[in-house]
Design a protein around this motif. Sequence first.
Motif, PDB file in Angstrom:
ATOM      1  N   ARG A 220       0.191  -3.322  29.036  1.00  0.00           N
ATOM      2  CA  ARG A 220       0.729  -1.965  29.070  1.00  0.00           C
ATOM      3  C   ARG A 220       1.341  -1.693  30.452  1.00  0.00           C
ATOM      4  N   TYR A 221       2.220  -0.696  30.493  1.00  0.00           N
ATOM      5  CA  TYR A 221       2.870  -0.275  31.723  1.00  0.00           C
ATOM      6  C   TYR A 221       2.565   1.193  31.991  1.00  0.00           C
ATOM      7  N   GLN A 222       2.417   1.506  33.273  1.00  0.00           N
ATOM      8  CA  GLN A 222       2.442   2.892  33.726  1.00  0.00           C
ATOM      9  C   GLN A 222       3.430   2.924  34.885  1.00  0.00           C
ATOM     10  N   GLU A 223       4.537   3.594  34.666  1.00  0.00           N
ATOM     11  CA  GLU A 223       5.588   3.642  35.676  1.00  0.00           C
ATOM     12  C   GLU A 223       5.787   5.099  36.086  1.00  0.00           C
ATOM     13  N   VAL A 224       5.611   5.377  37.372  1.00  0.00           N
ATOM     14  CA  VAL A 224       5.686   6.745  37.863  1.00  0.00           C
ATOM     15  C   VAL A 224       6.723   6.812  38.975  1.00  0.00           C
TER      16      VAL A 224
ATOM     17  N   GLN B  81       4.979   0.947  39.824  1.00  0.00           N
ATOM     18  CA  GLN B  81       4.814   0.326  38.509  1.00  0.00           C
ATOM     19  C   GLN B  81       3.429  -0.309  38.463  1.00  0.00           C
ATOM     20  N   TRP B  82       2.608   0.158  37.535  1.00  0.00           N
ATOM     21  CA  TRP B  82       1.252  -0.374  37.355  1.00  0.00           C
ATOM     22  C   TRP B  82       1.246  -1.139  36.032  1.00  0.00           C
TER      23      TRP B  82
ATOM     24  N   ARG C   3      -1.843  10.425  38.627  1.00  0.00           N
ATOM     25  CA  ARG C   3      -1.395  10.441  37.227  1.00  0.00           C
ATOM     26  C   ARG C   3      -1.751   9.140  36.518  1.00  0.00           C
ATOM     27  N   ILE C   4      -1.962   8.075  37.290  1.00  0.00           N
ATOM     28  CA  ILE C   4      -2.193   6.756  36.713  1.00  0.00           C
ATOM     29  C   ILE C   4      -3.650   6.599  36.300  1.00  0.00           C
ATOM     30  N   GLU C   5      -3.848   6.016  35.118  1.00  0.00           N
ATOM     31  CA  GLU C   5      -5.193   5.717  34.623  1.00  0.00           C
ATOM     32  C   GLU C   5      -5.554   4.287  34.997  1.00  0.00           C
ATOM     33  N   THR C   6      -6.749   4.102  35.538  1.00  0.00           N
ATOM     34  CA  THR C   6      -7.198   2.762  35.899  1.00  0.00           C
ATOM     35  C   THR C   6      -8.342   2.333  34.994  1.00  0.00           C
TER      36      THR C   6
END
Length: 258
Positions: A111-115, A67-68, A145-148
């Motif tokens: 925002r969330y990025q959950e992979v 989870q980012w 896949r995650i954008e930083t």
Amino acid sequence: PTVGVEQIDPFLLVDEMGPITYAPGEAVGAPDHPHRGFETVTYVLQGEAQHEDSAGHRGTIGPGDVQWMTAGGGIVHSEEPSDAMKRDGGTMHGFQLWVNLPKRDKLMPPRYQEVKAAQLPKATTADGLAKVTVIAGEALGATARIETRTPIIYQHWVLEPGARVEQPVDAAMQGFAYVFKGTALVAGREVKDGQLALFSSGDSIELAATERAELLLLAGQPLNEPLARYGPFVMNTEDELVQAVRDFQAGRLGQIAR
């Protein structure tokens, strides 16, 4: 942070959570708390964590999931063991990384990025002795896949005896390796379980092992900006910290609806 190492810009904190085994009814977490001005990255190896926040996000992450969360302008967040872990107990092991946001993004919308584990890119060397899970950046041809918000590398390496791999790292980045199982050779130097190796200059890092080892490889583009931090708030000036506290106390970061 430790004495002598306040941060490794742009990283603010590396927390290895466990491994710890809870008996039924013992598992604890971090109930409602605010964040502003940075990102929290949770990577679970064992166990389950459930989260919810003032923006209406809810979910559960388990082994291998990431989870980012970009807190940006502010959010109230809760991180707890799953209901099943609270009830039945179990082993919890994972990492939380705090990544600073550049001044331009300090007040961006959260925002969330959950992979999930199955969607995280993975790769293996031709000899099968080194495996990598790519959370951020690129390794062995696998791209995250995650954008930083700024250039970042975040990789989980598993090295079998005899493994040797050369991983490119942009010379403009500041990086380190944290070994959490076994003993690895990082740029030819022995790094044991629980030790962190800070990189010097260069455009690659050699990882090797004579016994099975696991490590996190992290690197990022330094922000080189003023740092003002107080608990869960990370800003550029003391005045911005005061404003963050006032906004939280006034309820402007919201509250978790239950």
